[in-house]
Structures are given as C-alpha cells and as structure tokens.
Enzyme design. Structure first.
Site, PDB file in Angstrom:
ATOM      1  N   GLU A   1      -6.184  10.749   1.662  1.00 53.32           N
ATOM      2  CA  GLU A   1      -7.064   9.617   2.202  1.00 53.32           C
ATOM      3  C   GLU A   1      -8.000   9.885   3.008  1.00 53.32           C
ATOM      4  O   GLU A   1      -8.050   9.100   3.944  1.00 53.32           O
ATOM      5  CB  GLU A   1      -5.754   8.513   2.682  1.00 53.32           C
ATOM      6  CG  GLU A   1      -4.683   8.136   1.709  1.00 53.32           C
ATOM      7  CD  GLU A   1      -3.897   6.954   2.289  1.00 53.32           C
ATOM      8  OE1 GLU A   1      -3.318   6.352   1.432  1.00 53.32           O
ATOM      9  OE2 GLU A   1      -3.827   7.178   3.403  1.00 53.32           O
TER      10      GLU A   1
ATOM     11  N   TYR B   1      -1.901  -0.498  -1.728  1.00 50.28           N
ATOM     12  CA  TYR B   1      -1.115  -1.128  -0.673  1.00 50.28           C
ATOM     13  C   TYR B   1      -1.566  -2.498  -0.200  1.00 50.28           C
ATOM     14  O   TYR B   1      -2.088  -2.766   0.777  1.00 50.28           O
ATOM     15  CB  TYR B   1      -0.917  -0.383   0.619  1.00 50.28           C
ATOM     16  CG  TYR B   1      -0.450   1.164   0.437  1.00 50.28           C
ATOM     17  CD1 TYR B   1       0.928   1.154   0.333  1.00 50.28           C
ATOM     18  CD2 TYR B   1      -1.184   2.349   0.256  1.00 50.28           C
ATOM     19  CE1 TYR B   1       1.537   2.488  -0.060  1.00 50.28           C
ATOM     20  CE2 TYR B   1      -0.591   3.588  -0.230  1.00 50.28           C
ATOM     21  CZ  TYR B   1       0.939   3.778   0.119  1.00 50.28           C
ATOM     22  OH  TYR B   1       1.412   4.821   0.058  1.00 50.28           O
TER      23      TYR B   1
ATOM     24  N   GLU C   1      -0.625   6.765  -5.172  1.00 53.91           N
ATOM     25  CA  GLU C   1       0.409   6.212  -4.005  1.00 53.91           C
ATOM     26  C   GLU C   1       0.450   4.689  -4.343  1.00 53.91           C
ATOM     27  O   GLU C   1      -0.887   4.105  -4.479  1.00 53.91           O
ATOM     28  CB  GLU C   1      -0.262   6.540  -2.882  1.00 53.91           C
ATOM     29  CG  GLU C   1      -0.094   7.871  -2.087  1.00 53.91           C
ATOM     30  CD  GLU C   1      -0.407   7.966  -0.773  1.00 53.91           C
ATOM     31  OE1 GLU C   1      -0.054   6.972   0.046  1.00 53.91           O
ATOM     32  OE2 GLU C   1      -0.559   9.038  -0.163  1.00 53.91           O
TER      33      GLU C   1
ATOM     34  N   TRP D   1       5.131   5.862  -3.669  1.00 51.15           N
ATOM     35  CA  TRP D   1       5.398   6.124  -2.319  1.00 51.15           C
ATOM     36  C   TRP D   1       6.571   5.443  -1.900  1.00 51.15           C
ATOM     37  O   TRP D   1       6.730   4.323  -1.862  1.00 51.15           O
ATOM     38  CB  TRP D   1       4.186   5.681  -1.458  1.00 51.15           C
ATOM     39  CG  TRP D   1       4.432   6.357  -0.178  1.00 51.15           C
ATOM     40  CD1 TRP D   1       4.967   5.634   0.951  1.00 51.15           C
ATOM     41  CD2 TRP D   1       3.851   7.697   0.466  1.00 51.15           C
ATOM     42  NE1 TRP D   1       5.007   6.397   2.045  1.00 51.15           N
ATOM     43  CE2 TRP D   1       4.114   7.544   1.938  1.00 51.15           C
ATOM     44  CE3 TRP D   1       2.968   8.741  -0.229  1.00 51.15           C
ATOM     45  CZ2 TRP D   1       3.944   8.740   2.563  1.00 51.15           C
ATOM     46  CZ3 TRP D   1       2.832   9.760   0.854  1.00 51.15           C
ATOM     47  CH2 TRP D   1       3.163   9.767   2.103  1.00 51.15           C
TER      48      TRP D   1
END
Length: 408
Positions: A206, A281, A323, A362
């Site tokens: 990241e 996310y 992820e 994840w």
C-alpha cells in the site's frame, strides 16, 4: 476463540489430505507468467482465489502449518505474506535489525513458509516493505537514515515520503530486496529467485506519497524499483502492491482522488510491472450510508471492482483484487454475518464474471501455539474449521466456493 484443537480441525489431517482438498485448483511447480493480459501456469490460463496471511514470516512452524494447511483445505491457490521486518522496535525478530544487516536466524520462519507452501502447491506473493509502521516499514528507513521520527501513522507523518527520494534509503531498500530475492532457502536449497513457489515480489504494501499528489514521485520510484527487482528475479512476476487509487485531481470521492499521490493506471502500465493490484475497504474509505447517505457498501464495491478490471483490460495487464474486507458494524451498513457473506459473494462473482485474474481476501488466520485462534485485531479475520459458533464458517465457505470457481 480459545477452543482446543479438536475433531474437524485441518491440523489433524495428514498433509496429503490437506493437499487433496484443493489440489485440483492449485498449480504444482512451474512459474506463473503473463501472456496477453492473463496469468499462465503450466501452459494454461491461471485464475485464483487466494488470501493474505501477513504474519507467516514471524511465527512458529506450527502457526505456519496451521495457516497454510487451512488455505489448502479451502482450495486457495495464492497467499500473500510479508517478506520484511525492519528494526527491533516494530518486529519481534527483525529480518533487517539495522541497515544492511540481516538476521539469518530470523529468516527461518519465512524460509519455512516458502517450503511449506511448496509442499502444498500454494503460490506466494511477497511484499518487500510496508507503507505503514507495522514491522518497521518506510518510517523505519527514514528514522535510520535521516534521524526523523513521528508518532503518527505511516503516510500521515511529515517525513514519510523521503523514503522515495533519499538516495541512501533507496540504496538500502535495493540491498534488502537483493538479499531476500537472492538468499538460499535452508529448507528447499533454492534461492528465492529460483523457486516457482514465489509467484511474485511486490515493491511495497500500500505505498502512498501524499507530498506529491501528481503521482510522479511514486511512479518514478516504482519504475526504478520494479526494474531492479525484475533484474534480480527475471522469471518471477513484479507488482507494485498499491490500493488502486485513481489519482484524479478534484474528485470528491477519496479513493478516486489524488489525495494519496497514487495514480493506479500509470503504476500498472509500467513496463517492468507485470500485473495490477487494487484493494477494497469501503468502510475505511468512508463509503458508507452513515458517511454518505444513500451509499451502499456492497454496491459501491461492485463498481470499484468493475472499473479496475475493465481498465486493466485496456492496459493489457492482469488485475488482482488483492485485499478486500468488510467489518460487521452492528449498524445499518453491515449488521450481521449474512449481510457480509452476501457482499463477498457479490464481489467475488464480479471477479469471476469479468475475467479478473484473482482475488485475495483479507485475512485468513488460524491457530496459534496454544491451540487457540489468532486474535481478530482488525475485524476482518476469517477462520476455517473453527468449532466456535460465533465464527466466520459461512464466510469461509463463500470464499472457498469462489476459489473453486476460479480454478475451473
């Protein structure tokens, strides 16, 4: 949590049984390559459902066996695990306690994880540094060479971005990459760059560079370092490991904006980068109904996946959703496990339908040395064969079914 190892645990199966559970969906020995925008393994198109298990490089053989046996039992083909631990402050057993010093004893866990993965037919993706201060990361390099430190987190620090531009830091990172890639594994007898178990090396986990919103600093660094890694490991793949931000100036939606100095399309297009990565996310990025009335977590994520997969096709590169995670928040967005399972099912089906190269949720964790399960530190933990009623068994089944679909 806390249950003893008992009937139903993958740990009680002989290793051959764990292999058999997912063998039809896992590669067996050749390098993974890229041809015409797709992964190829053993002469055939290779698509995968996989996971992340970051801690393999710092744990006991028992914990490594537990996690990778569970991954095999789920039919997961690829596991992403850290290949860095910088400085004694943030790592139990640092691989690099000081600049240019490498602890060979500390490398035992990573060596064993590669060996174990090879036995199970699992491929590994190994990032070489962290954007965040967990296990040292970029902040540790800045502290070592510039004497600059900050109590805030990762890319929030005022000094973080010197990692990309300071000559001495870049040289040290290159040396560490060379050490990992060129080291001889004590269990396999192979150097890492000789082992097709290692599918890919990633430049960083990241990476962000908020001091240069144009994205130029990060693109220059990635171009330099991907060429360096590709020279060291010409038969393995290279990826950046970024989150997929589009870097669009003035965009009101954070993941599409230039806030973090990440331009995903330019990074993915680099000649010495073999495939594109992106993360997902929505809750952490503010894509929720509580932050933005009318926003649906699952629907927002569907569009994020669709756009990246379609843009990657235009670039001619495979794309991996490497992820993704949703927390159960007891609110209106994701109130229970059933809602999360539905979101994961919707997201992974898009990867399947839109010819995504792979996905890696994840986070898969398993048992620790006392037989209990690894703590759920971030709310994303998925476990397999957990007898506790309050677990993620249904979610694990959704992800195992996705891996089977990707392997067909």
């Amino acid at each position: 949590m806390g249950a003893a190892v008992g009937a139903g645990s993958a740990l009680l199966l002989p290793s051959g049984s764990a292999r058999a559970a997912g063998a039809s969906h896992r590669p067996r020995g050749d390098y993974v390559t890229v041809r015409k925008g797709e992964f190829v393994h053993a002469g055939s198109r290779f698509r995968f459902g996989g996971t992340n298990c970051y801690y393999l490089h710092q744990r006991s053989h028992y914990m490594i066996d537990s996690a990778l046996d569970d991954a095999a039992a789920m039919g997961l083909s690829v596991v992403r695990a850290w290949a860095f631990a910088d400085g004694a402050e943030k790592a139990d057993r640092p691989l690099q306690p000081q600049p240019y010093h490498y602890d060979e004893d500390a490398f035992d866990a990573l060596d064993y994880a590669v060996h174990k993965a090879a036995e199970l037919g699992i491929k590994l993706v190994l990032p070489l540094v962290n954007n965040w201060p967990d296990y040292g990361g970029m902040q540790q390099y800045v502290k070592w060479f510039l004497g600059l430190d900050d109590d805030s987190y990762g890319a929030e620090t005022p000094h973080h971005d010197r990692f990309y531009t300071d000559k001495a830091i870049r040289a040290c990172y290159k040396a560490f990459a060379a050490h990992v890639i060129g080291r001889r594994n004590r269990y396999t007898g192979l150097r890492y760059h000789e082992d097709p178990t290692v599918m890919a090396f990633e430049l960083a986990n990241e990476p962000r560079c908020r001091s240069d919103r144009s994205g130029n600093t990060l693109v220059r660094w990635a171009a330099e370092m991907s060429a360096h890694v590709k020279r060291l490991a010409p038969r393995q793949l290279v990826a950046v490991g970024d989150e997929g931000a589009y870097g669009e100036a003035g965009h009101a939606d954070y993941p599409y904006s230039d806030h973090d100095g990440v331009d995903w399309r330019r990074l993915s297009a680099l000649r010495t980068v073999d495939y594109a990565t992106f993360h997902l996310y929505p809750q952490g990025w503010g894509e929720t109904s509580s932050a933005k009335p009318g926003t649906d977590v699952g629907g927002w994520g569907e569009q994020w996946i669709l756009r990246h997969l379609r843009d990657a096709r235009r670039l001619g590169k495979p794309a991996v959703l490497e992820e993704f995670g949703v927390r159960i928040d007891a609110g209106q967005d994701v109130p229970d496990t059933a809602t999360r399972d539905d979101i994961y099912r919707r997201w992974t089906r898009i990867v399947e339908r839109e010819s995504g190269a792979g996905s890696q949720f994840w986070l898969l964790t398993s048992r620790v040395d006392d037989g209990s399960f690894y703590p759920d530190y971030d709310g994303f933990r998925i476990t397999w064969n957990n007898d506790d009623a309050n677990t993620t068994r249904s979610t694990a089944r959704v992800l195992s079914e996705h891996a089977a679909a990707m392997g067909r």
